[in-house]
Design an enzyme around this catalytic site. Sequence first.
Site, PDB file in Angstrom:
ATOM      1  N   LYS A 377      -9.044  17.599   5.895  1.00 25.07           N
ATOM      2  CA  LYS A 377      -8.289  16.732   6.823  1.00 25.07           C
ATOM      3  C   LYS A 377      -7.620  17.648   7.753  1.00 25.07           C
ATOM      4  O   LYS A 377      -6.850  18.279   7.663  1.00 25.07           O
ATOM      5  CB  LYS A 377      -7.313  15.940   6.156  1.00 25.07           C
ATOM      6  CG  LYS A 377      -6.388  15.039   6.907  1.00 25.07           C
ATOM      7  CD  LYS A 377      -6.035  13.842   6.246  1.00 25.07           C
ATOM      8  CE  LYS A 377      -4.704  14.631   5.344  1.00 25.07           C
ATOM      9  NZ  LYS A 377      -3.721  13.392   4.866  1.00 25.07           N
ATOM     10  N   ASP A 472       2.303   4.542  -0.154  1.00 17.55           N
ATOM     11  CA  ASP A 472       1.229   3.984   0.628  1.00 17.55           C
ATOM     12  C   ASP A 472       0.185   3.612  -0.256  1.00 17.55           C
ATOM     13  O   ASP A 472      -1.132   3.895  -0.040  1.00 17.55           O
ATOM     14  CB  ASP A 472       0.774   4.761   1.769  1.00 17.55           C
ATOM     15  CG  ASP A 472      -0.114   4.134   2.720  1.00 17.55           C
ATOM     16  OD1 ASP A 472       0.098   3.061   2.963  1.00 17.55           O
ATOM     17  OD2 ASP A 472      -0.851   4.760   3.687  1.00 17.55           O
TER      18      ASP A 472
END
Length: 666
Positions: A377, A472
């Site tokens: 990422k 989240d």
Amino acid sequence: MAMPIVLNSLTFLCVLAVLVAGQAEGRHHDPDCPSFSCGPLRNVSSPFLQASDPPGCGYRSYELICSDAKAAIRIDDATYYVSSINYSDYSFWVVAADMGLYNSCPLPRWNRPPSRYHDGMEVELEPRSSWQACFLKCSREVKNNATYIPVACLSTNDTYVYVLTGYGSILMEYLEPSCGYLAMIPWPWDSPGPWCNKPQENASYADVVKSMRIGFAVRFPFRYFRRSTSIKECLIRQFRDLSQDCSYGVKSCVPKILLVDGAFWYCLVDATGFGDYALSIIPFVFWFVKWIAVLCRFVLAPLVVLIFLAHKYWKTRITIDAVEKFLRMQQMLGPMRYAYTDITAITSHFRDKLGQGGYGSVFKGVLLPGNVHVAVKMLEGNPNCNGEDFINEVSTIGRIHHVNVVRLMGFCSEEMRRALVYEYMPQGSLDKYIFSSGKSFCWDKLAEIALGIARGIDYLHQGCDMQILHFDIKPHNILLDNNFVPKVADFGLAKLYPRDNSFVPSRALRGTIGYIAPEMISRSFGAISSKSDVYSFGMLLLEMAGGRRNADPNAANTSQAYYPSWVYDRLTQQDHVGEIFAHVYTEMHELERKLCIVGLWCIQMRCQDRPTMSDVIEMLEGGIHSLQMPSRPFFCDEGHNHAEDTYHLSSELTEISEDMSENFDV
């Protein structure tokens, strides 16, 4: 304080000088000065005067000597006849008075050297033309110089007379060492032009004599010429001078362009008719202020910008240094650190992109040796991805070792270029399966996945030294390995808090619309805590059980638009709250009912009514018969069996969430 006082004092002196000078010079425009006739000239007025005029009328140097047939004027020690006066171009035409007495070899009477200024003072009675014919007397004969035209009739055995034609001030700069100035005659001003007509190339002495007999133009006093022009005419003249300066080269053009607005101030003062003192002081003050402005524009402004950039760089450097200090300590304890060149090689120059997250793009890569597949990422350089968030993610995931939490294998940090290297999840995210009819799980596998997710979240809450709140939880952040073992991923929003700290600061409020707990929007529902993750997990369970998103305004039946409300109505009856009826058992799979009941417990509006993740694990591991139905959540209207109204209530809550989301990093 000193600068304003100085400027105010200068302004006062300028205004005073303008008023005094205007009164002193205003007499040249006195209407009591009558016009007069002089020889063939009629309606003669300022700047000319005659001996009988009262003081203050005209300029003393321009006094005319009048007779019945002639009008004469004295210039230095010579007398010239004035044949005409042109008030439109501020000049008058003169011819030497004794020109007719000369023989065929005349010498001009004008003995003033070709210089427009003497000792910095303006010279009156100046020729209109800047092109002149200069006579030179040389002690030696000049050879091999075609510009020196010999005048044989004026030369002797010991002296040699030559005539040069050209621009007057230039002629006197490049004289032969043996030559000196003798006399000069301006070239006639006989046709329109910007300043003068150039003399003919290779003009002979005969041509010069011809011009002497024609005469030449003399300009009005510069003060008169200046005050007699309008602002328009003055500006035309100023910009004409600008174009002429630019034709000479960049060095003379650039300063005029930078200060071109000075022409407007000059012409404004010029057209008012004030005197020379005003026109000398006011421009000086203007240029002083102008250069201060130029200094601020080209020196102080760039300096301020440089100081600002240096300050930004210093702050960025501090952030980078803090990250570097932490990462050096982390190298001995946590994941492996990679250089940016290693990241480029691992991802094959970012060739295979897996997806785009809230914090950056994710690329597939391979670690050597061993050909271990990883997901890299790349954190994008934006305000949401600062050094603090990066340290948070590395420190959070780096200390986690759990089968249901994604493992961080490495990281990269080179100045503002940062990357996280995760273990690769070949089966992708959970949302690809629960929202797709072609990729569905059996109920046993679905329950196994739900239990694994619950264990992963419970480990974050209870299994680490610090309590980790994910904030989240959603299907997109649940990844599946080769054996479809779920792993909680994407800790970009994770925060560490002591386990006994039930209060979470408001700056931690983050998440995704549809999964955000009510207390994260309004504190009236309770304090923000680990129960916020429980709420998000409950919404996830209901979506797994229903195989659809909880809110679907396009549902065929409006009563099914909001799934939590619809499934609650299926599991209960209004007059038997808390009981599960036999027909529901036949319509719904046992594991589907379990997931729905546990999910409804998790999404209670008040956080104290929700179970902990440890309780959720016990519910999922236990049998369906031991489960009791929870109270109807706030969004379910107890007065209705259908979900149409409850969907509207949920929509309103979602709208509130969207309005509040600007305070979150969604």
